[in-house]
Enzyme design. Structure first.
Site, mmCIF file in Angstrom:
data_model
loop_
_atom_site.group_PDB
_atom_site.id
_atom_site.type_symbol
_atom_site.label_atom_id
_atom_site.label_comp_id
_atom_site.label_asym_id
_atom_site.label_seq_id
_atom_site.Cartn_x
_atom_site.Cartn_y
_atom_site.Cartn_z
ATOM 1 N N HIS A 90 -26.231 34.964 19.812
ATOM 2 C CA HIS A 90 -27.653 34.826 20.115
ATOM 3 C C HIS A 90 -28.497 35.035 18.861
ATOM 4 C CE1 HIS A 90 -31.423 36.457 22.266
ATOM 5 N NE2 HIS A 90 -31.339 35.182 22.587
ATOM 6 N N GLU A 125 -26.301 30.292 19.160
ATOM 7 C CA GLU A 125 -27.494 29.923 19.921
ATOM 8 C C GLU A 125 -28.710 30.219 19.057
ATOM 9 O OE1 GLU A 125 -31.036 30.415 22.392
ATOM 10 O OE2 GLU A 125 -30.107 31.899 21.078
ATOM 11 N N ASP A 145 -33.095 28.729 18.032
ATOM 12 C CA ASP A 145 -34.357 28.200 18.547
ATOM 13 C C ASP A 145 -35.025 27.355 17.478
ATOM 14 O OD1 ASP A 145 -34.429 30.276 20.923
ATOM 15 O OD2 ASP A 145 -34.134 31.441 19.088
ATOM 16 N N HIS A 183 -37.532 31.949 16.729
ATOM 17 C CA HIS A 183 -37.715 32.069 18.178
ATOM 18 C C HIS A 183 -39.167 32.055 18.624
ATOM 19 C CE1 HIS A 183 -38.140 34.219 22.045
ATOM 20 N NE2 HIS A 183 -37.036 33.554 22.365
#
Length: 265
Positions: free
Chosen positions: A23, A56, A58, A71
């Site tokens: 993440h 993962e 953004d 993010h």
């Protein structure tokens, strides 16, 4: 996982679950003490070095049109600067991130980490088309998602126009809401139609008092050849419990812990 017989898995899903999705990369306590932050070049490199196959992240768009891994829509939490990502240039953002692990653009991430499979959340409407174009040549190792189904579909269309292998995709919020309703009422045909254009469902275990991940929901997804990935799971006991339940992937800030947990059974 038993995939639907008429559904071919996307290359992003090559290999058997469970999958560990790092993440926003990996920031250990030691890294954090040296100023490294999430979604930095150093964080992605650390996840890769720890053995994480999936990262993962953004996507936002800077004022000069560069897609960056970031993010929030503003810089305040990560850098202390109150401006929006969309209002600063990539050079300005690079300066702000220089002592925080380094800025990483989407183009750099795809080039510098050719073995990593990226799970990219398109955060800004303006980023959808540029993200799609950038990942077009890397469709086999990219999964595109967004809370907005319209935004993820726009990115997918842009990728499909520019590449030969469309990226994989996971459901947006509206699709997930319809899925949960269809599972609750036992409408298998409706569930099949809801899931026909997605490869994964990526959700928290709960949303307040509402349980999202259940055996029934997992069975419905698996029956239609769709994986279920749960975020954001950092506790080892929770990882083991969810894996025992049958989830296909763990999205975690501690990819090192999750990889060790899976390796030790």
């Amino acid at each position: 996982m038993n995939r639907a017989p008429d559904r071919r898995p996307h290359p992003w899903f090559a290999g058997h679950p469970p999958r560990v999705l790092a993440h926003r990369g990996l920031v250990t306590d030691s890294d954090a003490s040296h100023g490294v932050v999430e979604n930095s070049f150093a964080a992605v490199a650390a996840a890769n070095a720890a053995g994480a196959l999936y990262v993962e992240s953004d996507c936002h768009l800077t004022a000069d049109g560069v897609v960056v891994l970031f993010h929030d829509d503003d810089l305040s939490r990560v850098t202390g600067d109150p401006r929006k990502v969309a209002d600063v240039s990539s050079r300005e953002l690079g300066d702000l991130m220089a002592d925080r692990g380094g800025l990483i653009t989407l183009a750099q991430a795809l080039e510098a980490f050719p073995t990593v499979r990226f799970n990219l959340d398109v955060k800004a409407p303006a980023a959808a088309e540029p993200v799609g174009r950038l990942v077009a040549a890397h469709g086999a190792r990219v999964l595109l998602t967004s809370f907005s189904d319209a935004r993820r579909r726009a990115a997918l269309r842009a990728a499909s126009r520019a590449g030969t292998q469309p990226p994989a995709t996971s459901a947006g919020t509206a699709t997930i809401a319809r899925l949960l309703l269809s599972v609750a009422v036992g409408a298998r045909g409706w569930t099949r139609r809801i899931l026909r254009d997605v490869d994964a469902v990526q959700v928290p275990e709960r949303r307040g008092a509402i349980r999202i991940v259940s055996r029934r929901m997992l069975a419905a997804a698996h029956r239609n050849g769709v994986e279920v990935h749960v975020w954001t799971v950092n506790d080892e006991a929770d990882m083991r419990r969810l894996l025992a339940l049958g989830v296909d992937g763990i999205v975690t800030d501690r990819a090192d812990v999750a990889l060790r947990t899976i390796a030790t059974g």
